[in-house]
Design a protein around this motif. Sequence first.
Motif, PDB file in Angstrom:
ATOM      1  N   ILE A   1       0.789  -1.336  -0.107  1.00  0.00           N
ATOM      2  CA  ILE A   1      -0.053  -0.075  -0.132  1.00  0.00           C
ATOM      3  C   ILE A   1       0.845   1.234  -0.102  1.00  0.00           C
ATOM      4  CG2 ILE A   1      -1.616   1.366   1.302  1.00  0.00           C
ATOM      5  CD1 ILE A   1      -2.825  -1.298   2.005  1.00  0.00           C
ATOM      6  N   ALA A   2       1.988   1.303   0.875  1.00  0.00           N
ATOM      7  CA  ALA A   2       2.919   2.364   0.916  1.00  0.00           C
ATOM      8  C   ALA A   2       3.432   2.656  -0.547  1.00  0.00           C
ATOM      9  CB  ALA A   2       3.987   2.138   1.935  1.00  0.00           C
ATOM     10  N   ALA A   3       3.591   1.458  -1.322  1.00  0.00           N
ATOM     11  CA  ALA A   3       4.623   1.552  -2.505  1.00  0.00           C
ATOM     12  C   ALA A   3       3.661   2.196  -3.439  1.00  0.00           C
ATOM     13  CB  ALA A   3       4.973   0.408  -2.942  1.00  0.00           C
ATOM     14  N   VAL A   4       2.460   1.846  -3.507  1.00  0.00           N
ATOM     15  CA  VAL A   4       1.341   2.320  -4.360  1.00  0.00           C
ATOM     16  C   VAL A   4       1.067   3.778  -4.204  1.00  0.00           C
ATOM     17  CG1 VAL A   4      -1.027   2.177  -5.057  1.00  0.00           C
ATOM     18  CG2 VAL A   4       0.396  -0.154  -4.820  1.00  0.00           C
ATOM     19  N   LEU A   5       1.074   4.068  -2.939  1.00  0.00           N
ATOM     20  CA  LEU A   5       0.620   5.773  -2.591  1.00  0.00           C
ATOM     21  C   LEU A   5       2.140   6.403  -3.132  1.00  0.00           C
ATOM     22  CD1 LEU A   5      -1.160   5.172   1.006  1.00  0.00           C
ATOM     23  CD2 LEU A   5      -2.252   5.796  -1.386  1.00  0.00           C
ATOM     24  N   LEU A   6       3.157   5.942  -2.937  1.00  0.00           N
ATOM     25  CA  LEU A   6       4.218   6.886  -3.082  1.00  0.00           C
ATOM     26  C   LEU A   6       4.443   6.730  -4.743  1.00  0.00           C
ATOM     27  CD1 LEU A   6       7.063   8.025  -2.150  1.00  0.00           C
ATOM     28  CD2 LEU A   6       8.003   5.654  -2.658  1.00  0.00           C
ATOM     29  N   PHE A   7       3.913   5.736  -5.370  1.00  0.00           N
ATOM     30  CA  PHE A   7       4.077   5.984  -6.847  1.00  0.00           C
ATOM     31  C   PHE A   7       2.843   6.954  -7.317  1.00  0.00           C
ATOM     32  CE2 PHE A   7       2.325   4.449 -10.955  1.00  0.00           C
ATOM     33  CZ  PHE A   7       3.158   4.533 -11.690  1.00  0.00           C
ATOM     34  N   LEU A   8       1.775   6.851  -6.629  1.00  0.00           N
ATOM     35  CA  LEU A   8       0.820   7.852  -7.087  1.00  0.00           C
ATOM     36  C   LEU A   8       1.205   9.288  -6.824  1.00  0.00           C
ATOM     37  CD1 LEU A   8      -2.410   5.935  -6.123  1.00  0.00           C
ATOM     38  CD2 LEU A   8      -1.741   6.490  -8.261  1.00  0.00           C
ATOM     39  N   LEU A   9       1.874   9.491  -5.573  1.00  0.00           N
ATOM     40  CA  LEU A   9       2.276  10.818  -5.354  1.00  0.00           C
ATOM     41  C   LEU A   9       3.267  11.202  -6.274  1.00  0.00           C
ATOM     42  CD1 LEU A   9       2.305  12.940  -2.991  1.00  0.00           C
ATOM     43  CD2 LEU A   9       4.265  11.852  -2.046  1.00  0.00           C
ATOM     44  N   CYS A  10       4.237  10.505  -6.951  1.00  0.00           N
ATOM     45  CA  CYS A  10       5.199  10.961  -7.665  1.00  0.00           C
ATOM     46  C   CYS A  10       4.480  11.321  -9.076  1.00  0.00           C
ATOM     47  CB  CYS A  10       6.231   9.835  -7.860  1.00  0.00           C
ATOM     48  SG  CYS A  10       7.215   9.553  -6.745  1.00  0.00           S
ATOM     49  N   ILE A  11       3.551  10.597  -9.528  1.00  0.00           N
ATOM     50  CA  ILE A  11       2.745  10.826 -10.588  1.00  0.00           C
ATOM     51  C   ILE A  11       1.979  12.290 -10.562  1.00  0.00           C
ATOM     52  CG2 ILE A  11       0.739  10.301 -12.219  1.00  0.00           C
ATOM     53  CD1 ILE A  11       1.545   7.475 -11.830  1.00  0.00           C
TER      54      ILE A  11
ATOM     55  N   PHE B   1       4.531  14.932 -10.791  1.00  0.00           N
ATOM     56  CA  PHE B   1       5.113  15.355 -11.941  1.00  0.00           C
ATOM     57  C   PHE B   1       4.158  15.998 -12.759  1.00  0.00           C
ATOM     58  CE2 PHE B   1       4.943  13.715 -16.367  1.00  0.00           C
ATOM     59  CZ  PHE B   1       6.377  14.209 -16.814  1.00  0.00           C
ATOM     60  N   PHE B   2       2.829  15.804 -12.821  1.00  0.00           N
ATOM     61  CA  PHE B   2       1.786  16.606 -13.332  1.00  0.00           C
ATOM     62  C   PHE B   2       1.843  17.875 -12.846  1.00  0.00           C
ATOM     63  CE2 PHE B   2       0.221  12.158 -15.178  1.00  0.00           C
ATOM     64  CZ  PHE B   2       0.339  12.620 -16.435  1.00  0.00           C
ATOM     65  N   TYR B   3       1.604  17.978 -11.540  1.00  0.00           N
ATOM     66  CA  TYR B   3       1.523  19.554 -11.028  1.00  0.00           C
ATOM     67  C   TYR B   3       2.469  20.242 -11.520  1.00  0.00           C
ATOM     68  CZ  TYR B   3       1.127  22.817  -7.480  1.00  0.00           C
ATOM     69  OH  TYR B   3       1.094  24.294  -7.046  1.00  0.00           O
ATOM     70  N   LEU B   4       3.746  19.853 -11.332  1.00  0.00           N
ATOM     71  CA  LEU B   4       4.939  20.644 -11.898  1.00  0.00           C
ATOM     72  C   LEU B   4       4.972  20.974 -13.283  1.00  0.00           C
ATOM     73  CD1 LEU B   4       7.790  18.848  -9.877  1.00  0.00           C
ATOM     74  CD2 LEU B   4       6.754  21.196  -9.548  1.00  0.00           C
ATOM     75  N   ASN B   5       4.524  20.060 -13.914  1.00  0.00           N
ATOM     76  CA  ASN B   5       4.421  20.380 -15.649  1.00  0.00           C
ATOM     77  C   ASN B   5       3.496  21.242 -15.964  1.00  0.00           C
ATOM     78  OD1 ASN B   5       6.576  18.813 -16.429  1.00  0.00           O
ATOM     79  ND2 ASN B   5       5.472  17.096 -16.685  1.00  0.00           N
ATOM     80  N   LEU B   6       2.230  21.164 -15.275  1.00  0.00           N
ATOM     81  CA  LEU B   6       0.968  22.127 -15.536  1.00  0.00           C
ATOM     82  C   LEU B   6       1.373  23.471 -14.852  1.00  0.00           C
ATOM     83  CD1 LEU B   6      -1.795  19.911 -15.264  1.00  0.00           C
ATOM     84  CD2 LEU B   6      -0.847  20.440 -17.241  1.00  0.00           C
ATOM     85  N   SER B   7       1.888  23.706 -13.736  1.00  0.00           N
ATOM     86  CA  SER B   7       2.012  24.889 -12.937  1.00  0.00           C
ATOM     87  C   SER B   7       3.092  25.642 -13.758  1.00  0.00           C
ATOM     88  CB  SER B   7       2.583  24.726 -11.528  1.00  0.00           C
ATOM     89  OG  SER B   7       3.828  24.093 -11.595  1.00  0.00           O
TER      90      SER B   7
END
Length: 84
Positions: free
Chosen positions: A55-65, A68-74
Motif C-alpha cells: 500500500i505504501a509503495a502504491v501511494l508513493l507511486f501515485l504521489l510521484c505521478i 510530476f503532472f503538477y509541476l508540468n502544468l504549473s
Amino acid sequence: MGKKDASTTKLPVDQYRKQIGKQDYKKTKFALKATRLKAEAKKSGTGIRDVFLVIAAVLLFLLCIYAFFYLNLSTELNLDVDLD
C-alpha cells in the motif's frame, strides 16, 4: 576388520541431533509451547507487514505521478500569464 569399525562409528550429524533432542526434553512444556506460539505469530505477522508495504509503495507511486503532472502544468500556466 574395516566393516566392524565402520558400523560402530556414528555420523556427527546423528550425534548432534541426539544432543538437541535431549536438550528439548529438558525444557518444560510451557517453554516449548511459548516458543511454538512465538514462531507461529512471527509467520502470520509477516503478511500484515507485506500488505502495508505494498500500500505504501502504491501511494508513493501515485504521489510521484501527481507531483510530476503538477509541476508540468504549473510551469505552463505561469508562462501564459503576461505581466505587462
